[in-house]
Design a protein around this motif. Sequence first.
Motif, mmCIF file in Angstrom:
data_model
loop_
_atom_site.group_PDB
_atom_site.id
_atom_site.type_symbol
_atom_site.label_atom_id
_atom_site.label_comp_id
_atom_site.label_asym_id
_atom_site.label_seq_id
_atom_site.Cartn_x
_atom_site.Cartn_y
_atom_site.Cartn_z
ATOM 1 N N CYS A 55 0.821 -1.221 0.000
ATOM 2 C CA CYS A 55 0.000 0.000 0.000
ATOM 3 C C CYS A 55 0.851 1.266 0.000
ATOM 4 C CB CYS A 55 -0.931 0.016 1.210
ATOM 5 S SG CYS A 55 -2.203 -1.260 1.185
ATOM 6 N N LYS A 56 2.143 1.140 0.186
ATOM 7 C CA LYS A 56 3.013 2.307 0.233
ATOM 8 C C LYS A 56 2.934 3.069 -1.092
ATOM 9 C CE LYS A 56 4.583 1.084 4.276
ATOM 10 N NZ LYS A 56 4.135 1.791 5.498
ATOM 11 N N GLY A 57 2.732 4.366 -0.992
ATOM 12 C CA GLY A 57 2.647 5.196 -2.177
ATOM 13 C C GLY A 57 1.302 5.153 -2.867
ATOM 14 N N ARG A 58 0.329 4.463 -2.275
ATOM 15 C CA ARG A 58 -0.999 4.380 -2.879
ATOM 16 C C ARG A 58 -1.974 5.241 -2.068
ATOM 17 N NH1 ARG A 58 -2.290 -1.762 -4.523
ATOM 18 N NH2 ARG A 58 -3.711 -0.640 -5.921
ATOM 19 N N ALA A 59 -3.172 5.402 -2.597
ATOM 20 C CA ALA A 59 -4.144 6.303 -1.973
ATOM 21 C C ALA A 59 -4.805 5.696 -0.745
ATOM 22 C CB ALA A 59 -5.218 6.702 -2.984
ATOM 23 N N PHE A 60 -4.632 4.404 -0.534
ATOM 24 C CA PHE A 60 -5.227 3.768 0.631
ATOM 25 C C PHE A 60 -4.150 3.064 1.445
ATOM 26 C CE2 PHE A 60 -5.439 0.776 -2.882
ATOM 27 C CZ PHE A 60 -4.989 -0.412 -2.329
ATOM 28 N N GLU A 61 -4.524 2.704 2.674
ATOM 29 C CA GLU A 61 -3.578 2.077 3.586
ATOM 30 C C GLU A 61 -4.263 0.963 4.362
ATOM 31 O OE1 GLU A 61 -2.360 4.844 6.612
ATOM 32 O OE2 GLU A 61 -4.406 5.565 6.925
ATOM 33 N N LEU A 62 -3.470 0.055 4.882
ATOM 34 C CA LEU A 62 -3.971 -0.977 5.780
ATOM 35 C C LEU A 62 -3.865 -0.436 7.194
ATOM 36 C CD1 LEU A 62 -4.928 -3.940 6.203
ATOM 37 C CD2 LEU A 62 -2.512 -4.534 6.504
ATOM 38 N N LYS A 63 -4.980 -0.421 7.897
ATOM 39 C CA LYS A 63 -5.013 0.147 9.244
ATOM 40 C C LYS A 63 -5.568 -0.866 10.224
ATOM 41 C CE LYS A 63 -4.861 3.398 12.401
ATOM 42 N NZ LYS A 63 -3.607 4.022 12.844
ATOM 43 N N GLU A 64 -4.877 -1.043 11.336
ATOM 44 C CA GLU A 64 -5.389 -1.905 12.401
ATOM 45 C C GLU A 64 -6.107 -1.042 13.425
ATOM 46 O OE1 GLU A 64 -3.976 -5.251 15.700
ATOM 47 O OE2 GLU A 64 -2.469 -4.109 14.568
ATOM 48 N N VAL A 65 -7.378 -1.320 13.636
ATOM 49 C CA VAL A 65 -8.170 -0.624 14.644
ATOM 50 C C VAL A 65 -8.634 -1.654 15.670
ATOM 51 C CG1 VAL A 65 -8.896 1.272 13.150
ATOM 52 C CG2 VAL A 65 -10.224 -0.847 13.166
ATOM 53 N N ALA A 66 -9.478 -1.211 16.598
ATOM 54 C CA ALA A 66 -9.858 -2.087 17.703
ATOM 55 C C ALA A 66 -10.550 -3.357 17.240
ATOM 56 C CB ALA A 66 -10.755 -1.328 18.674
ATOM 57 N N SER A 67 -11.366 -3.260 16.179
ATOM 58 C CA SER A 67 -12.141 -4.419 15.723
ATOM 59 C C SER A 67 -11.373 -5.315 14.767
ATOM 60 C CB SER A 67 -13.441 -3.959 15.051
ATOM 61 O OG SER A 67 -14.239 -3.247 15.961
ATOM 62 N N GLY A 68 -10.213 -4.877 14.314
ATOM 63 C CA GLY A 68 -9.430 -5.684 13.386
ATOM 64 C C GLY A 68 -8.721 -4.833 12.352
ATOM 65 N N TYR A 69 -8.604 -5.373 11.138
ATOM 66 C CA TYR A 69 -7.895 -4.682 10.053
ATOM 67 C C TYR A 69 -8.893 -4.183 9.012
ATOM 68 C CZ TYR A 69 -3.710 -6.914 11.969
ATOM 69 O OH TYR A 69 -2.709 -7.323 12.802
ATOM 70 N N ARG A 70 -8.547 -3.052 8.390
ATOM 71 C CA ARG A 70 -9.379 -2.534 7.307
ATOM 72 C C ARG A 70 -8.509 -1.750 6.331
ATOM 73 N NH1 ARG A 70 -12.714 1.971 10.850
ATOM 74 N NH2 ARG A 70 -11.041 3.524 11.040
ATOM 75 N N LEU A 71 -8.988 -1.653 5.108
ATOM 76 C CA LEU A 71 -8.350 -0.823 4.095
ATOM 77 C C LEU A 71 -9.113 0.492 4.036
ATOM 78 C CD1 LEU A 71 -7.692 -3.470 1.295
ATOM 79 C CD2 LEU A 71 -5.960 -2.316 2.691
ATOM 80 N N GLN A 72 -8.413 1.598 4.134
ATOM 81 C CA GLN A 72 -9.078 2.896 4.172
ATOM 82 C C GLN A 72 -8.287 3.929 3.385
ATOM 83 O OE1 GLN A 72 -9.027 3.462 8.472
ATOM 84 N NE2 GLN A 72 -7.247 4.817 8.324
ATOM 85 N N VAL A 73 -9.008 4.946 2.906
ATOM 86 C CA VAL A 73 -8.378 6.039 2.175
ATOM 87 C C VAL A 73 -7.492 6.826 3.132
ATOM 88 C CG1 VAL A 73 -8.815 8.177 0.903
ATOM 89 C CG2 VAL A 73 -10.291 6.192 0.550
ATOM 90 N N ARG A 74 -6.351 7.246 2.664
ATOM 91 C CA ARG A 74 -5.445 8.014 3.522
ATOM 92 C C ARG A 74 -6.064 9.365 3.878
ATOM 93 N NH1 ARG A 74 -0.538 5.518 3.880
ATOM 94 N NH2 ARG A 74 -0.085 3.965 2.251
ATOM 95 N N ALA A 75 -5.763 9.816 5.084
ATOM 96 C CA ALA A 75 -6.405 11.015 5.633
ATOM 97 C C ALA A 75 -6.164 12.255 4.778
ATOM 98 C CB ALA A 75 -5.913 11.259 7.063
ATOM 99 N N ASN A 76 -5.021 12.349 4.104
ATOM 100 C CA ASN A 76 -4.725 13.567 3.348
ATOM 101 C C ASN A 76 -5.602 13.722 2.102
ATOM 102 O OD1 ASN A 76 -2.966 11.273 2.652
ATOM 103 N ND2 ASN A 76 -2.221 12.600 1.012
ATOM 104 N N PHE A 77 -6.330 12.661 1.735
ATOM 105 C CA PHE A 77 -7.251 12.744 0.598
ATOM 106 C C PHE A 77 -8.685 13.047 1.022
ATOM 107 C CE2 PHE A 77 -3.922 9.769 -1.010
ATOM 108 C CZ PHE A 77 -3.457 10.552 -2.049
ATOM 109 N N SER A 78 -8.933 13.112 2.321
ATOM 110 C CA SER A 78 -10.302 13.255 2.817
ATOM 111 C C SER A 78 -11.022 14.517 2.338
ATOM 112 C CB SER A 78 -10.316 13.197 4.353
ATOM 113 O OG SER A 78 -9.526 14.230 4.900
ATOM 114 N N PRO A 79 -10.348 15.682 2.163
ATOM 115 C CA PRO A 79 -11.095 16.864 1.691
ATOM 116 C C PRO A 79 -11.766 16.651 0.342
ATOM 117 C CG PRO A 79 -8.973 17.522 2.586
ATOM 118 C CD PRO A 79 -8.950 16.025 2.490
#
Length: 252
Positions: A55-79
């Motif tokens: 996921c490095k250099g891509r618009a999304f990332e692998l994130k571990e949160v309390a419930s497990g793992y998810r693929l999500q858009v990187r925060a800098n693209f949120s606007p």
Amino acid sequence: MNLSDPKDLASLLEALLLASGKPLSLERLAELFDEAERPSTVLLRKALDVLDKSCKGRAFELKEVASGYRLQVRANFSPWVGRLWEERPQRYSRALLETLALIAYRQPITRGEIEEIRGVAVNSQIVKTLLEREWVRVVGHRDVPGRPAMFATTKQFLDYFNLSNLDELPPLAVLREMEPEPLVDPEDAPVPESLQARADLASEADAPREQTSFRSLLAELDSMEVGLKTDFDDLREDSVDDEALPDGESRD
């Protein structure tokens, strides 16, 4: 597909996480395989590590949160991504956020203890909203008269705020540094020389009238919807006069 190969397994995990739409724990991921082909926890972690690196250099990332793992858009693209939805994100009141913060940092905590710290009563709608959003839950009852409910945060709370555990909450000292400086009481604030000079001229020109106070000047400025700035550079010369103009009107 060779499911014993971390690279092949990483591609499959990517597909599962994209299709899921919610975080998946290691246990849940393992349940999606037949018993004969089920990868070990160690192999799943290796595959997730491969996926994370891909996921490095891509618009999304692998994130571990309390419930497990998810693929999500990187925060800098949120606007920009946020413009896909017409409805605006829900805004929460300061009272609700203060209540949520107290529960997060002081849990388990009762409603009465929250009110004692904040110094004001907690609106029942605030507690209802937090429970409905599943950000907090009742974890027991305090062993005191009335047995008030004790509140604590949930995994959904951690997931929403992109946290894997409570240890990732910022220290309280950092939050205090982010708080805005307290507003100065107008009665204690120094009066800018230009504004005081205009007030003096006004009082001298109309002696029978009661002397204009700083509080009354602020009231006049507020009624004209002129924001009081620290340097007063944006005040027109005729903003303060013997009589205030009606709201929304200006002298041209």
